[in-house]
Design a protein around this motif. Structure first.
Motif, PDB file in Angstrom:
ATOM      1  N   GLY A  30      52.132 -10.367  78.093  1.00  0.00           N
ATOM      2  CA  GLY A  30      50.494 -10.446  77.293  1.00  0.00           C
ATOM      3  C   GLY A  30      49.737  -9.253  77.550  1.00  0.00           C
ATOM      4  N   PHE A  31      49.996  -8.654  78.456  1.00  0.00           N
ATOM      5  CA  PHE A  31      49.171  -7.747  78.869  1.00  0.00           C
ATOM      6  C   PHE A  31      48.718  -6.421  77.680  1.00  0.00           C
ATOM      7  CE2 PHE A  31      49.318  -9.247  82.850  1.00  0.00           C
ATOM      8  CZ  PHE A  31      48.545  -9.089  83.046  1.00  0.00           C
ATOM      9  N   GLN A  32      47.613  -5.954  77.003  1.00  0.00           N
ATOM     10  CA  GLN A  32      47.759  -4.916  76.250  1.00  0.00           C
ATOM     11  C   GLN A  32      46.944  -3.408  76.976  1.00  0.00           C
ATOM     12  OE1 GLN A  32      49.127  -5.038  72.901  1.00  0.00           O
ATOM     13  NE2 GLN A  32      49.539  -6.502  73.778  1.00  0.00           N
ATOM     14  N   PHE A  33      47.778  -2.606  76.437  1.00  0.00           N
ATOM     15  CA  PHE A  33      47.813  -1.584  77.731  1.00  0.00           C
ATOM     16  C   PHE A  33      47.200  -0.270  76.746  1.00  0.00           C
ATOM     17  CE2 PHE A  33      49.895  -3.144  80.226  1.00  0.00           C
ATOM     18  CZ  PHE A  33      49.868  -3.194  81.697  1.00  0.00           C
ATOM     19  N   GLN A  34      46.536   0.588  77.199  1.00  0.00           N
ATOM     20  CA  GLN A  34      45.294   1.682  76.251  1.00  0.00           C
ATOM     21  C   GLN A  34      45.865   3.250  77.761  1.00  0.00           C
ATOM     22  OE1 GLN A  34      42.224   0.192  76.142  1.00  0.00           O
ATOM     23  NE2 GLN A  34      43.263  -1.378  74.552  1.00  0.00           N
ATOM     24  N   ARG A  35      46.599   4.316  77.196  1.00  0.00           N
ATOM     25  CA  ARG A  35      46.444   5.729  78.029  1.00  0.00           C
ATOM     26  C   ARG A  35      44.973   6.054  78.490  1.00  0.00           C
ATOM     27  NH1 ARG A  35      50.490   7.406  78.285  1.00  0.00           N
ATOM     28  NH2 ARG A  35      52.799   7.019  77.273  1.00  0.00           N
ATOM     29  N   GLU A  36      44.394   6.124  79.507  1.00  0.00           N
ATOM     30  CA  GLU A  36      43.251   6.332  79.525  1.00  0.00           C
ATOM     31  C   GLU A  36      43.682   7.886  81.322  1.00  0.00           C
ATOM     32  OE1 GLU A  36      40.602   3.387  82.003  1.00  0.00           O
ATOM     33  OE2 GLU A  36      40.280   2.659  79.578  1.00  0.00           O
ATOM     34  N   LYS A  37      42.457   8.283  80.736  1.00  0.00           N
ATOM     35  CA  LYS A  37      41.968   9.532  82.181  1.00  0.00           C
ATOM     36  C   LYS A  37      40.467   9.816  82.819  1.00  0.00           C
ATOM     37  CE  LYS A  37      43.344  14.413  82.678  1.00  0.00           C
ATOM     38  NZ  LYS A  37      43.489  14.799  83.760  1.00  0.00           N
ATOM     39  N   HIS A  38      40.468   9.691  83.876  1.00  0.00           N
ATOM     40  CA  HIS A  38      39.399   9.714  84.305  1.00  0.00           C
ATOM     41  C   HIS A  38      38.962  10.653  85.051  1.00  0.00           C
ATOM     42  CE1 HIS A  38      39.011   6.093  83.065  1.00  0.00           C
ATOM     43  NE2 HIS A  38      39.835   4.984  84.408  1.00  0.00           N
ATOM     44  N   GLY A  39      37.915  11.897  85.122  1.00  0.00           N
ATOM     45  CA  GLY A  39      37.761  13.236  85.239  1.00  0.00           C
ATOM     46  C   GLY A  39      39.078  14.579  85.762  1.00  0.00           C
ATOM     47  N   SER A  40      39.422  14.373  86.542  1.00  0.00           N
ATOM     48  CA  SER A  40      41.055  15.688  86.800  1.00  0.00           C
ATOM     49  C   SER A  40      41.419  14.260  87.538  1.00  0.00           C
ATOM     50  CB  SER A  40      40.280  16.447  87.781  1.00  0.00           C
ATOM     51  OG  SER A  40      39.664  15.690  89.299  1.00  0.00           O
ATOM     52  N   GLY A  41      41.553  13.186  87.804  1.00  0.00           N
ATOM     53  CA  GLY A  41      42.648  12.858  88.096  1.00  0.00           C
ATOM     54  C   GLY A  41      43.669  11.770  86.410  1.00  0.00           C
ATOM     55  N   PRO A  42      44.877  11.728  87.175  1.00  0.00           N
ATOM     56  CA  PRO A  42      46.228  11.683  86.224  1.00  0.00           C
ATOM     57  C   PRO A  42      45.876  11.016  84.828  1.00  0.00           C
ATOM     58  CG  PRO A  42      46.469   9.975  88.292  1.00  0.00           C
ATOM     59  CD  PRO A  42      45.230  10.639  88.413  1.00  0.00           C
ATOM     60  N   GLU A  43      46.586  10.984  84.001  1.00  0.00           N
ATOM     61  CA  GLU A  43      46.037  10.323  82.570  1.00  0.00           C
ATOM     62  C   GLU A  43      47.502   8.241  83.303  1.00  0.00           C
ATOM     63  OE1 GLU A  43      49.092  10.396  78.776  1.00  0.00           O
ATOM     64  OE2 GLU A  43      47.429  10.732  78.564  1.00  0.00           O
ATOM     65  N   HIS A  44      46.369   7.354  83.231  1.00  0.00           N
ATOM     66  CA  HIS A  44      46.968   6.120  83.371  1.00  0.00           C
ATOM     67  C   HIS A  44      47.088   5.256  82.450  1.00  0.00           C
ATOM     68  CE1 HIS A  44      42.645   6.262  84.561  1.00  0.00           C
ATOM     69  NE2 HIS A  44      43.446   5.320  84.094  1.00  0.00           N
ATOM     70  N   LEU A  45      47.597   3.989  82.483  1.00  0.00           N
ATOM     71  CA  LEU A  45      47.777   2.883  81.097  1.00  0.00           C
ATOM     72  C   LEU A  45      46.692   1.737  81.905  1.00  0.00           C
ATOM     73  CD1 LEU A  45      51.722   2.915  80.963  1.00  0.00           C
ATOM     74  CD2 LEU A  45      49.481   3.677  79.281  1.00  0.00           C
ATOM     75  N   ALA A  46      45.812   1.629  80.942  1.00  0.00           N
ATOM     76  CA  ALA A  46      45.104   0.315  81.164  1.00  0.00           C
ATOM     77  C   ALA A  46      45.039  -0.857  80.155  1.00  0.00           C
ATOM     78  CB  ALA A  46      43.074   1.205  81.627  1.00  0.00           C
ATOM     79  N   SER A  47      44.555  -1.842  80.856  1.00  0.00           N
ATOM     80  CA  SER A  47      44.526  -3.085  80.048  1.00  0.00           C
ATOM     81  C   SER A  47      43.104  -4.130  81.075  1.00  0.00           C
ATOM     82  CB  SER A  47      45.776  -4.288  80.602  1.00  0.00           C
ATOM     83  OG  SER A  47      45.720  -4.983  80.309  1.00  0.00           O
ATOM     84  N   LYS A  48      42.557  -4.424  79.781  1.00  0.00           N
ATOM     85  CA  LYS A  48      41.292  -4.770  79.957  1.00  0.00           C
ATOM     86  C   LYS A  48      41.295  -6.634  79.665  1.00  0.00           C
ATOM     87  CE  LYS A  48      38.566  -1.342  79.968  1.00  0.00           C
ATOM     88  NZ  LYS A  48      38.786   0.134  79.508  1.00  0.00           N
ATOM     89  N   THR A  49      41.087  -7.273  80.789  1.00  0.00           N
ATOM     90  CA  THR A  49      41.498  -8.400  79.936  1.00  0.00           C
ATOM     91  C   THR A  49      40.797  -9.794  81.297  1.00  0.00           C
ATOM     92  OG1 THR A  49      43.479 -10.500  79.433  1.00  0.00           O
ATOM     93  CG2 THR A  49      43.533  -8.799  81.506  1.00  0.00           C
ATOM     94  N   GLY A  50      40.056 -10.794  80.336  1.00  0.00           N
ATOM     95  CA  GLY A  50      39.438 -11.183  81.481  1.00  0.00           C
ATOM     96  C   GLY A  50      38.420 -10.777  82.561  1.00  0.00           C
ATOM     97  N   GLY A  51      37.856  -9.774  82.434  1.00  0.00           N
ATOM     98  CA  GLY A  51      37.042  -9.585  82.956  1.00  0.00           C
ATOM     99  C   GLY A  51      37.319  -8.664  84.311  1.00  0.00           C
ATOM    100  N   SER A  52      39.116  -8.284  84.611  1.00  0.00           N
ATOM    101  CA  SER A  52      38.972  -7.145  84.701  1.00  0.00           C
ATOM    102  C   SER A  52      40.222  -6.762  83.836  1.00  0.00           C
ATOM    103  CB  SER A  52      40.605  -7.904  86.248  1.00  0.00           C
ATOM    104  OG  SER A  52      39.525  -9.000  86.317  1.00  0.00           O
TER     105      SER A  52
END
Length: 119
Positions: A30-52
């Motif tokens: 049930g997680f939904q992921f989006q691609r993210e990249k912060h500054g010079s860090g690597p691209e990664h996948l993130a899911s925001k759910t229930g405050g986490s």
């Protein structure tokens, strides 16, 4: 001294050889992921759910292995999750009644153990 309020978990990061494949596995839960990249860090996948935030980063040579981490998720139906995962799911402990409700333990494609607890 006043007692401190207990902290709330707001971030979990897993490392994966194949982040896309691991995200597909967790999307079945049930997680939904989006691609993210912060500054010079690597691209990664993130899911925001229930405050986490639940993130999956690529495993690099400098990265520590996260497979010793055991995760636990409350799901509406364990049987539906197992059905959606199909025959490839690695079941460590079949669904059974416990003091906390019906639970089972599976392993994700990268080797992380996941405890599923039926809501």
């Amino acid at each position: 001294m006043m007692p401190m309020q207990a902290p709330t978990l707001n971030l979990v990061v897993l490392r994966a050889s194949d982040p896309g494949s691991l995200a597909s596995f967790y999307q079945t839960l049930g997680f939904q992921f989006q691609r993210e990249k912060h500054g010079s860090g690597p691209e990664h996948l993130a899911s925001k759910t229930g405050g986490s935030v639940f993130e999956i980063y690529p495993k690099g040579t400098e990265s520590l292995d996260t497979t010793a981490v055991r995760l636990g998720f409350r799901v509406p139906s364990i049987s539906k999750v197992l059905s959606n995962l199909g025959s490839a799911v690695d079941i460590i402990s079949r669904p059974s009644k416990s003091d906390w409700g019906t639970r089972c333990v599976i392993r994700d494609p990268e080797g992380h153990k996941i405890e599923l607890l039926e809501a």
